[in-house]
Scaffold this motif. Structure first.
Motif, PDB file in Angstrom:
ATOM      1  N   SER A  98       0.801  -1.223   0.000  1.00 34.22           N
ATOM      2  CA  SER A  98       0.000   0.000   0.000  1.00 34.22           C
ATOM      3  C   SER A  98       0.834   1.274   0.000  1.00 34.22           C
ATOM      4  O   SER A  98       0.358   2.311  -0.440  1.00 34.22           O
ATOM      5  N   ARG A  99       2.069   1.214   0.479  1.00 34.76           N
ATOM      6  CA  ARG A  99       2.891   2.424   0.526  1.00 34.76           C
ATOM      7  C   ARG A  99       3.591   2.644  -0.808  1.00 34.76           C
ATOM      8  O   ARG A  99       4.333   1.776  -1.281  1.00 34.76           O
ATOM      9  N   LYS A 101       6.182   4.380  -1.926  1.00 38.03           N
ATOM     10  CA  LYS A 101       7.645   4.300  -2.025  1.00 38.03           C
ATOM     11  C   LYS A 101       8.134   2.861  -1.929  1.00 38.03           C
ATOM     12  O   LYS A 101       9.058   2.473  -2.642  1.00 38.03           O
TER      13      LYS A 101
END
Length: 147
Positions: A98-99, A101
């Motif tokens: 989900s992040r 980066k």
């Protein structure tokens, strides 16, 4: 209120855009069919023809890799399998990370490792020399190396 662009309208950016998810989906199906043919052909030749599994040795592999047909067969299998697997992993990363980066870092690592394996595997197939090291291990030299 935000307007959602109509499907197939180009995403609202004025012009056509490449739908990478669609092409990834198509690639998975096409490469899957080709891989079935390549893998079962590989298994049939190695296990069902000649003396079966007992024929597989360093010399057998060296003989196959000396033939351009089998070189290209193995390279096609290698490239299709690695890109197929990397595309599947990309889908998993997109679905479960989900992040942004972390997702970007994993995709970069995936592209880098896939590219490295493709380059190394292709080099091995096309530069394989069964006689390399024949001077150090004369008792293991193949008959083709002494000629």
């Amino acid at each position: 209120m935000t307007a959602i662009p109509a499907p197939r309208s180009g995403g609202g950016r004025g012009g056509r855009r490449t739908n990478w998810e669609k092409w990834g989906w198509i690639y998975m199906r096409a490469s899957g069919v080709l891989l079935i043919v390549l893998i079962f052909g590989h298994l049939f030749v190695n296990l069902m023809t000649g003396e079966g599994v007992s024929q597989i040795s360093f010399g057998f592999v060296a003989g196959k890799l000396a033939n351009p047909f089998w070189q290209w067969w193995d390279v096609a299998m290698l490239w299709l399998a690695l890109i197929h697997g990397a595309n599947g992993m990309r889908t998993l990363v997109n679905d479960y990370v989900s992040r942004p980066k972390v997702r970007a870092a994993l995709k970069i690592a995936l592209v880098g490792s896939t590219a490295a394996l493709i380059v190394l595997g292709t080099l091995v197939v096309f530069t394989f020399d069964p006689c390399l090291g024949a001077d150090e291990f004369p008792d293991l030299v193949l008959s083709i190396c002494t000629a």
